[in-house]
Design a protein around this motif. Structure first.
Motif, PDB file in Angstrom:
ATOM      1  N   GLY A  50       0.783  -1.227   0.000  1.00 23.77           N
ATOM      2  CA  GLY A  50       0.000   0.000   0.000  1.00 23.77           C
ATOM      3  C   GLY A  50       0.813   1.274   0.000  1.00 23.77           C
ATOM      4  O   GLY A  50       0.300   2.342   0.366  1.00 23.77           O
ATOM      5  N   LEU A  51       2.077   1.212  -0.434  1.00 22.31           N
ATOM      6  CA  LEU A  51       2.968   2.376  -0.369  1.00 22.31           C
ATOM      7  C   LEU A  51       2.326   3.639  -0.939  1.00 22.31           C
ATOM      8  O   LEU A  51       2.301   4.690  -0.298  1.00 22.31           O
ATOM      9  CB  LEU A  51       4.269   2.059  -1.118  1.00 22.31           C
ATOM     10  N   PHE A  52       1.794   3.548  -2.141  1.00 21.88           N
ATOM     11  CA  PHE A  52       1.330   4.760  -2.813  1.00 21.88           C
ATOM     12  C   PHE A  52      -0.018   5.236  -2.261  1.00 21.88           C
ATOM     13  O   PHE A  52      -0.296   6.430  -2.254  1.00 21.88           O
ATOM     14  CB  PHE A  52       1.276   4.509  -4.319  1.00 21.88           C
ATOM     15  N   GLU A  53      -0.816   4.310  -1.752  1.00 28.81           N
ATOM     16  CA  GLU A  53      -2.062   4.698  -1.090  1.00 28.81           C
ATOM     17  C   GLU A  53      -1.763   5.410   0.233  1.00 28.81           C
ATOM     18  O   GLU A  53      -2.424   6.400   0.583  1.00 28.81           O
ATOM     19  CB  GLU A  53      -2.945   3.476  -0.842  1.00 28.81           C
ATOM     20  N   ILE A  54      -0.779   4.909   0.969  1.00 27.46           N
ATOM     21  CA  ILE A  54      -0.381   5.550   2.224  1.00 27.46           C
ATOM     22  C   ILE A  54       0.133   6.964   1.944  1.00 27.46           C
ATOM     23  O   ILE A  54      -0.198   7.929   2.646  1.00 27.46           O
ATOM     24  CB  ILE A  54       0.713   4.720   2.928  1.00 27.46           C
ATOM     25  N   ALA A  55       0.925   7.090   0.886  1.00 29.40           N
ATOM     26  CA  ALA A  55       1.474   8.399   0.535  1.00 29.40           C
ATOM     27  C   ALA A  55       0.373   9.371   0.123  1.00 29.40           C
ATOM     28  O   ALA A  55       0.403  10.555   0.487  1.00 29.40           O
ATOM     29  CB  ALA A  55       2.496   8.235  -0.588  1.00 29.40           C
ATOM     30  N   ASP A  56      -0.608   8.889  -0.644  1.00 31.42           N
ATOM     31  CA  ASP A  56      -1.729   9.759  -1.031  1.00 31.42           C
ATOM     32  C   ASP A  56      -2.488  10.244   0.202  1.00 31.42           C
ATOM     33  O   ASP A  56      -2.910  11.401   0.278  1.00 31.42           O
ATOM     34  CB  ASP A  56      -2.681   9.002  -1.965  1.00 31.42           C
ATOM     35  N   ARG A  57      -2.674   9.330   1.176  1.00 35.47           N
ATOM     36  CA  ARG A  57      -3.403   9.711   2.391  1.00 35.47           C
ATOM     37  C   ARG A  57      -2.632  10.790   3.160  1.00 35.47           C
ATOM     38  O   ARG A  57      -3.221  11.740   3.668  1.00 35.47           O
ATOM     39  CB  ARG A  57      -3.627   8.471   3.266  1.00 35.47           C
ATOM     40  N   ARG A  58      -1.325  10.636   3.215  1.00 35.61           N
ATOM     41  CA  ARG A  58      -0.522  11.647   3.930  1.00 35.61           C
ATOM     42  C   ARG A  58      -0.618  13.002   3.230  1.00 35.61           C
ATOM     43  O   ARG A  58      -0.739  14.046   3.886  1.00 35.61           O
ATOM     44  CB  ARG A  58       0.933  11.207   4.031  1.00 35.61           C
ATOM     45  N   LEU A  59      -0.582  12.993   1.905  1.00 39.17           N
ATOM     46  CA  LEU A  59      -0.674  14.259   1.182  1.00 39.17           C
ATOM     47  C   LEU A  59      -2.016  14.941   1.455  1.00 39.17           C
ATOM     48  O   LEU A  59      -2.074  16.155   1.673  1.00 39.17           O
ATOM     49  CB  LEU A  59      -0.494  14.020  -0.322  1.00 39.17           C
ATOM     50  N   ARG A  60      -3.093  14.151   1.459  1.00 37.61           N
ATOM     51  CA  ARG A  60      -4.419  14.727   1.677  1.00 37.61           C
ATOM     52  C   ARG A  60      -4.592  15.269   3.100  1.00 37.61           C
ATOM     53  O   ARG A  60      -5.174  16.339   3.292  1.00 37.61           O
ATOM     54  CB  ARG A  60      -5.505  13.679   1.405  1.00 37.61           C
ATOM     55  N   HIS A  61      -4.073  14.517   4.083  1.00 36.36           N
ATOM     56  CA  HIS A  61      -4.350  14.879   5.477  1.00 36.36           C
ATOM     57  C   HIS A  61      -3.271  15.771   6.098  1.00 36.36           C
ATOM     58  O   HIS A  61      -3.579  16.589   6.972  1.00 36.36           O
ATOM     59  CB  HIS A  61      -4.511  13.616   6.329  1.00 36.36           C
ATOM     60  N   LEU A  62      -2.023  15.595   5.684  1.00 37.47           N
ATOM     61  CA  LEU A  62      -0.933  16.339   6.313  1.00 37.47           C
ATOM     62  C   LEU A  62      -0.235  17.293   5.356  1.00 37.47           C
ATOM     63  O   LEU A  62       0.698  18.004   5.765  1.00 37.47           O
ATOM     64  CB  LEU A  62       0.099  15.362   6.901  1.00 37.47           C
ATOM     65  N   ASP A  63      -0.653  17.278   4.093  1.00 34.93           N
ATOM     66  CA  ASP A  63      -0.090  18.189   3.092  1.00 34.93           C
ATOM     67  C   ASP A  63       1.426  18.070   2.997  1.00 34.93           C
ATOM     68  O   ASP A  63       2.152  19.070   2.895  1.00 34.93           O
ATOM     69  CB  ASP A  63      -0.481  19.635   3.416  1.00 34.93           C
ATOM     70  N   SER A  64       1.916  16.846   3.032  1.00 34.34           N
ATOM     71  CA  SER A  64       3.358  16.614   2.898  1.00 34.34           C
ATOM     72  C   SER A  64       3.603  15.231   2.319  1.00 34.34           C
ATOM     73  O   SER A  64       2.710  14.374   2.319  1.00 34.34           O
ATOM     74  CB  SER A  64       4.062  16.744   4.248  1.00 34.34           C
ATOM     75  N   PHE A  65       4.812  15.017   1.831  1.00 32.22           N
ATOM     76  CA  PHE A  65       5.177  13.737   1.235  1.00 32.22           C
ATOM     77  C   PHE A  65       5.529  12.714   2.313  1.00 32.22           C
ATOM     78  O   PHE A  65       6.034  13.069   3.385  1.00 32.22           O
ATOM     79  CB  PHE A  65       6.381  13.906   0.301  1.00 32.22           C
ATOM     80  N   LEU A  66       5.279  11.451   1.996  1.00 30.93           N
ATOM     81  CA  LEU A  66       5.686  10.347   2.853  1.00 30.93           C
ATOM     82  C   LEU A  66       7.188  10.126   2.703  1.00 30.93           C
ATOM     83  O   LEU A  66       7.717  10.117   1.591  1.00 30.93           O
ATOM     84  CB  LEU A  66       4.946   9.073   2.444  1.00 30.93           C
ATOM     85  N   THR A  67       7.873   9.945   3.814  1.00 32.58           N
ATOM     86  CA  THR A  67       9.296   9.585   3.779  1.00 32.58           C
ATOM     87  C   THR A  67       9.421   8.067   3.846  1.00 32.58           C
ATOM     88  O   THR A  67       8.925   7.438   4.786  1.00 32.58           O
ATOM     89  CB  THR A  67      10.060  10.227   4.949  1.00 32.58           C
ATOM     90  N   LEU A  68      10.064   7.503   2.843  1.00 34.53           N
ATOM     91  CA  LEU A  68      10.256   6.054   2.773  1.00 34.53           C
ATOM     92  C   LEU A  68      11.707   5.729   3.081  1.00 34.53           C
ATOM     93  O   LEU A  68      12.629   6.378   2.565  1.00 34.53           O
ATOM     94  CB  LEU A  68       9.897   5.540   1.372  1.00 34.53           C
ATOM     95  N   HIS A  69      11.895   4.699   3.900  1.00 34.64           N
ATOM     96  CA  HIS A  69      13.241   4.251   4.250  1.00 34.64           C
ATOM     97  C   HIS A  69      13.485   2.864   3.654  1.00 34.64           C
ATOM     98  O   HIS A  69      12.582   2.020   3.622  1.00 34.64           O
ATOM     99  CB  HIS A  69      13.399   4.182   5.773  1.00 34.64           C
TER     100      HIS A  69
END
Length: 438
Positions: free
Chosen positions: A120-139
């Motif tokens: 779900g990497l890209f779904e998680i990232a989309d959710r972060r953009l919508r709710h926190l207005d920032s990109f997901l940091t992936l390690h």
């Protein structure tokens, strides 16, 4: 250049059916490998938690819809995704062994040196953009020198220089042709432009759009790398007569005796006007349309009402044939034998089908808009894509005058040379060197 490690995302590569961006990602990865660099594939596939079964699950689940979940499983997944959205996320290493037979994926997945995946990497990232207005940091363990995202996705890889390819800005230039939520898309692009170490695009037309619509972006932060048409060498080396026999046997189509449209059935592909122009031309040469139906919007879906070709709700003449999605190897054989490929799109960031047709020695009817004059050059007839009569005249010209078709075919090699693999490698090498020196 020193041997680098370069990451490539699998956002489009993992889709069940191919897309132009998937072809771009495949070609980019293969080119990077030819340059002598190692590659890391970054995917959003569920590979489970056990190291010994990750490879098995990756190849079992890639390109498929999510497995059915119980209510309890869904609650657990959503809770986990929210935590990852808030804290950042880590992708798991997928072992690369010979336990799974991978021959069936040769046309779908590049030969990555390493693979990592997070469910779900890209779904998680989309959710972060919508709710926190920032990109997901992936390690990831041992991050690459460069992470080259092949599409604007709201993810940033820690420990790497992050490059995002913006193929076009069609949702902003032609908002009525896409189903994107325009506010969300604009926010995504703004974040890409501000947070990226560099922006890659694929034509001077798209580069100009980016700099004009976002004038605060420094010009030296945006590179046009163009791209190449990754047609398999075995197809180019094969006798065209062999492919002609294949196409005739499989589809009942004679060599150079059919027009072809192929691509996603979205509004910017201009399919309504293509069909109108074909009917207006009164050509007796069949028109073959290859495309997945699920890309259509309301107007385009009317074209396929009742399971067959229809125009504005009414049946068309008998010369039009619709084929669903085809494997790339078969599609390219079909394109090689066409009288012409019809590609008068309203707008394109690059227009890969046009370049593929030219590389296969097939004339093209294309557009005077966006990137298409750059890509097609003298190897196609360029028309106003909004002018149905102009498209019809081009169809008639290629249908009745072999000399025009031959002129376009003869112009092909010079046009293809501008997009050669060697030129593409040089442009990528220069871009990567500039990013690492910044």
């Amino acid at each position: 250049m020193t041997r680098l490690s370069i990451g490539i995302d699998g956002y489009n590569l993992a889709l069940p059916r191919g897309t132009g961006v998937a072809t771009y990602g495949f070609g980019l990865t293969e080119t990077i490998r030819e340059m002598g660099h190692s590659t890391l594939g970054v995917f959003g596939v569920d590979v489970g938690t056990r190291t010994e079964t990750r490879e098995l699950f990756f190849y079992d689940r890639i390109g498929r819809e999510r497995l059915p979940e119980t209510r309890r499983q869904r609650r657990r997944r959503i809770r986990r995704e929210w935590l990852q959205m808030l804290r950042g996320a880590t992708a798991a290493q997928v072992p690369m062994t010979d336990r799974v037979e991978k021959g069936a994926f040769a046309e779908k997945l590049p030969a990555f040196d390493r693979l990592v995946s997070l469910d779900g990497l890209f779904e998680i990232a989309d959710r972060r953009l919508r709710h926190l207005d920032s990109f997901l940091t992936l390690h990831v363990d041992n991050p690459p020198d460069i992470m080259h995202w092949t599409y604007p996705v709201p993810v940033r890889l820690a420990g790497a220089k992050n490059i995002y390819t913006l193929h076009d800005l069609v949702p902003l230039k032609l908002p009525y042709t896409t189903l994107d939520r325009k506010g969300d898309y604009l926010r995504l692009i703004r974040h890409c432009l501000t947070s990226a170490d560099h922006i890659c695009t694929v034509s001077e037309s798209s580069r100009n759009d980016i700099l004009q619509l976002f004038p605060d972006v420094p010009a030296n932060k945006v590179t046009n790398s163009y791209q190449t048409a990754p047609v398999p060498s075995d197809l180019l080396d094969r006798d065209a007569a062999e492919d002609a026999r294949f196409v005739e046997g499989m589809f009942g189509l004679q060599h150079r005796d059919y027009f072809l449209f192929f691509g996603a059935l979205d509004p910017k592909k201009n399919l309504v006007r293509i069909i109108e122009a074909y009917l207006t031309s009164q050509s007796k040469t069949p028109l073959v349309i290859v495309g997945a139906r699920h890309w259509g919007t309301e107007q385009e879906s009317r074209l396929f009402g009742g399971g067959g070709i229809a125009l504005y709700g009414g049946p068309t003449a008998q010369g039009i044939r619709q084929l669903d999605y085809l494997p790339r190897s078969i599609l390219l054989r079909l394109a090689r034998g066409a009288k012409a490929v019809l590609f008068p799109s309203l707008y394109e960031g690059f227009g890969l089908p046009a370049l593929e047709a030219i590389r296969l020695g097939t004339p093209v009817i294309s557009s005077t808009t966006s990137s298409l004059p750059e890509v097609v050059g003298e190897a196609g007839l360029l028309v106003d894509p909004y002018d149905t009569n102009a498209i019809a005249e081009a169809i008639r010209a290629l249908d009745t005058n072999p000399a025009i078709a031959q002129r376009l075919i003869d112009a092909g090699p010079a046009q293809i040379a501008k997009f050669s693999e060697a030129a593409y490698r040089q442009r990528l090498a220069a871009m990567y060197a500039r990013v690492l020196q910044a």
